[in-house]
Motif scaffolding. Sequence first.
Motif, PDB file in Angstrom:
ATOM      1  N   ASN A 173       0.825  -1.209   0.000  1.00 37.34           N
ATOM      2  CA  ASN A 173       0.000   0.000   0.000  1.00 37.34           C
ATOM      3  C   ASN A 173       0.860   1.260   0.000  1.00 37.34           C
ATOM      4  N   PHE A 174       2.066   1.155  -0.531  1.00 39.37           N
ATOM      5  CA  PHE A 174       3.024   2.255  -0.461  1.00 39.37           C
ATOM      6  C   PHE A 174       2.526   3.527  -1.133  1.00 39.37           C
ATOM      7  N   LEU A 178       2.882   6.546   1.548  1.00 41.02           N
ATOM      8  CA  LEU A 178       4.181   7.214   1.478  1.00 41.02           C
ATOM      9  C   LEU A 178       4.164   8.305   0.412  1.00 41.02           C
ATOM     10  N   GLN A 179       5.064   9.259   0.531  1.00 41.20           N
ATOM     11  CA  GLN A 179       5.218  10.251  -0.518  1.00 41.20           C
ATOM     12  C   GLN A 179       5.717   9.560  -1.788  1.00 41.20           C
ATOM     13  N   LYS A 180       5.479  10.189  -2.930  1.00 42.37           N
ATOM     14  CA  LYS A 180       5.704   9.552  -4.223  1.00 42.37           C
ATOM     15  C   LYS A 180       7.121   8.977  -4.374  1.00 42.37           C
ATOM     16  N   ASN A 181       8.139   9.793  -4.119  1.00 48.23           N
ATOM     17  CA  ASN A 181       9.522   9.330  -4.288  1.00 48.23           C
ATOM     18  C   ASN A 181       9.852   8.189  -3.339  1.00 48.23           C
ATOM     19  N   GLN A 182       9.390   8.308  -2.094  1.00 46.11           N
ATOM     20  CA  GLN A 182       9.631   7.269  -1.101  1.00 46.11           C
ATOM     21  C   GLN A 182       8.899   5.983  -1.476  1.00 46.11           C
ATOM     22  N   SER A 296       8.376   4.407   9.119  1.00 48.04           N
ATOM     23  CA  SER A 296       8.846   3.018   9.107  1.00 48.04           C
ATOM     24  C   SER A 296       8.019   2.184   8.139  1.00 48.04           C
ATOM     25  N   ILE A 297       8.648   1.165   7.586  1.00 47.13           N
ATOM     26  CA  ILE A 297       8.012   0.285   6.596  1.00 47.13           C
ATOM     27  C   ILE A 297       7.964  -1.134   7.137  1.00 47.13           C
ATOM     28  N   GLY A 298       6.869  -1.821   6.862  1.00 44.90           N
ATOM     29  CA  GLY A 298       6.731  -3.201   7.292  1.00 44.90           C
ATOM     30  C   GLY A 298       6.764  -4.168   6.121  1.00 44.90           C
ATOM     31  N   ILE A 299       7.450  -5.283   6.294  1.00 44.37           N
ATOM     32  CA  ILE A 299       7.471  -6.351   5.302  1.00 44.37           C
ATOM     33  C   ILE A 299       6.977  -7.622   5.965  1.00 44.37           C
ATOM     34  N   LYS A 319      -0.370   2.502   7.679  1.00 47.70           N
ATOM     35  CA  LYS A 319       1.077   2.348   7.712  1.00 47.70           C
ATOM     36  C   LYS A 319       1.548   1.592   6.465  1.00 47.70           C
ATOM     37  N   PRO A 320       2.743   1.926   5.935  1.00 48.60           N
ATOM     38  CA  PRO A 320       3.241   1.271   4.715  1.00 48.60           C
ATOM     39  C   PRO A 320       3.659  -0.178   4.964  1.00 48.60           C
ATOM     40  N   ILE A 321       2.972  -1.088   4.293  1.00 45.12           N
ATOM     41  CA  ILE A 321       3.231  -2.524   4.472  1.00 45.12           C
ATOM     42  C   ILE A 321       3.277  -3.207   3.113  1.00 45.12           C
ATOM     43  N   GLY A 322       4.246  -4.083   2.952  1.00 46.49           N
ATOM     44  CA  GLY A 322       4.340  -4.926   1.767  1.00 46.49           C
ATOM     45  C   GLY A 322       4.271  -6.382   2.165  1.00 46.49           C
ATOM     46  N   VAL A 323       3.609  -7.190   1.352  1.00 46.40           N
ATOM     47  CA  VAL A 323       3.444  -8.612   1.666  1.00 46.40           C
ATOM     48  C   VAL A 323       4.048  -9.447   0.545  1.00 46.40           C
ATOM     49  N   SER A 324       4.968 -10.337   0.905  1.00 42.67           N
ATOM     50  CA  SER A 324       5.624 -11.210  -0.064  1.00 42.67           C
ATOM     51  C   SER A 324       5.671 -12.632   0.470  1.00 42.67           C
ATOM     52  N   GLU A 325       5.919 -13.551  -0.453  1.00 41.35           N
ATOM     53  CA  GLU A 325       6.149 -14.942  -0.074  1.00 41.35           C
ATOM     54  C   GLU A 325       7.649 -15.189   0.016  1.00 41.35           C
ATOM     55  N   TYR A 326       8.021 -16.337   0.555  1.00 38.08           N
ATOM     56  CA  TYR A 326       9.427 -16.743   0.571  1.00 38.08           C
ATOM     57  C   TYR A 326       9.513 -18.225   0.243  1.00 38.08           C
ATOM     58  N   THR A 327      10.662 -18.623  -0.273  1.00 37.54           N
ATOM     59  CA  THR A 327      10.889 -20.035  -0.579  1.00 37.54           C
ATOM     60  C   THR A 327      12.155 -20.499   0.137  1.00 37.54           C
ATOM     61  N   PHE A 328      12.221 -21.795   0.428  1.00 40.34           N
ATOM     62  CA  PHE A 328      13.418 -22.381   1.028  1.00 40.34           C
ATOM     63  C   PHE A 328      13.511 -23.849   0.624  1.00 40.34           C
TER      64      PHE A 328
END
Length: 354
Positions: A173-174, A178-182, A296-299, A319-328
């Motif tokens: 939801n950045f 967040l401001q455009k550049n950020q 602050s940013i959340g992942i 608040k700025p949050i991004g959601v991703s998956e991970y592999t292992f």
Amino acid sequence: MNLKFSKYQDFIIEIKNQILQSQSKAALAVNKELILLYWNIGKMIFENQSLLEGRNNFIEQLSKDIKSEFPLISGFSRSNLFNIRKFYNFYSALSVQQAVGLKELNPIQQVVGLNDLHLIPWGHHVVILEKTNTVEEAKFYIEETIKNNWSRAILLIQLKQNLFERQGKSINNFDKTLQKNQAQLANQILKDPYNFDFLTLESKVHELEIEKQLTTNITKFLLELGKGFAFIGRQYSIEVGEKSYAIDLLFYHIILRCYVVIELKTVEFEPEFAGKLNFYLSAVDDLLKSEIDNPSIGILLCNGKNGIEVEYSLKDINKPIGVSEYTFIEKLPKIYEKNIPTVNEFEKLLKENS
């Protein structure tokens, strides 16, 4: 004298002159002159392939003739001449020129950054040509190599792990928080999925075990996160009211100038995860963030996600949050491990059957 042979002799003289001119300028900008030389020779090879029958024979003969003229200069083997021709063909296609709106020779300036003082070495270009399919993808790796000062080994890792496809692919939801550049910068640092193949974990692993192994392998973890992350702590304690909370992983991003809270989940995304991370970000902004820091940013790293669920969950969060998956790499159950031969046992089997 055969007309075709005569033209070939002229062609060799022209290449010789190109090399001599390049040598005279080499003291000023070695790599820049080398890239220009290869570009020009690639163009000449492309335009004169009809001089001898069969382009493979043409390249092989050309390699021998150049080595005969310049026995002390490397870089003109049969294989590298193929690379040189491919280099020119790849970046000089009409579609590329139209895409960047430039005339002949300018595409190389645009794509390779010929006027940049930090041109990447030829060996890096060869790797990129071997591993990429489009100019856009190649340009991405060239720019990232320059920006991050990657060695060829690191570049190979990023190509193998397909960074181009994963960069900036997380759901976030950045743009709203967040401001455009950020927001643009924050979106660039996120990947989807994150590749934790340097870890070997049980299928039903606990979050604390992932955190432990990530911090044990902090160098590889930071490489996967990307440039700018500074590690602050694991299970970082913050006091809110009369309660103490533990943040899974806390970083500071030097380029974004903000704290980055990373929460790990061993299950698929659930809407309540976003709410908890939003709470942590509020606490970090109040308790740790200074006046010169950005928000602050959340992942949130999950073992799977549904895109629509994530979008709805982030829709009204401030608040700025991004959601991703991970592999292992999933560790084999012990019952199977017993049946897999060790390296020594495998070599012994090979000798017995050879």
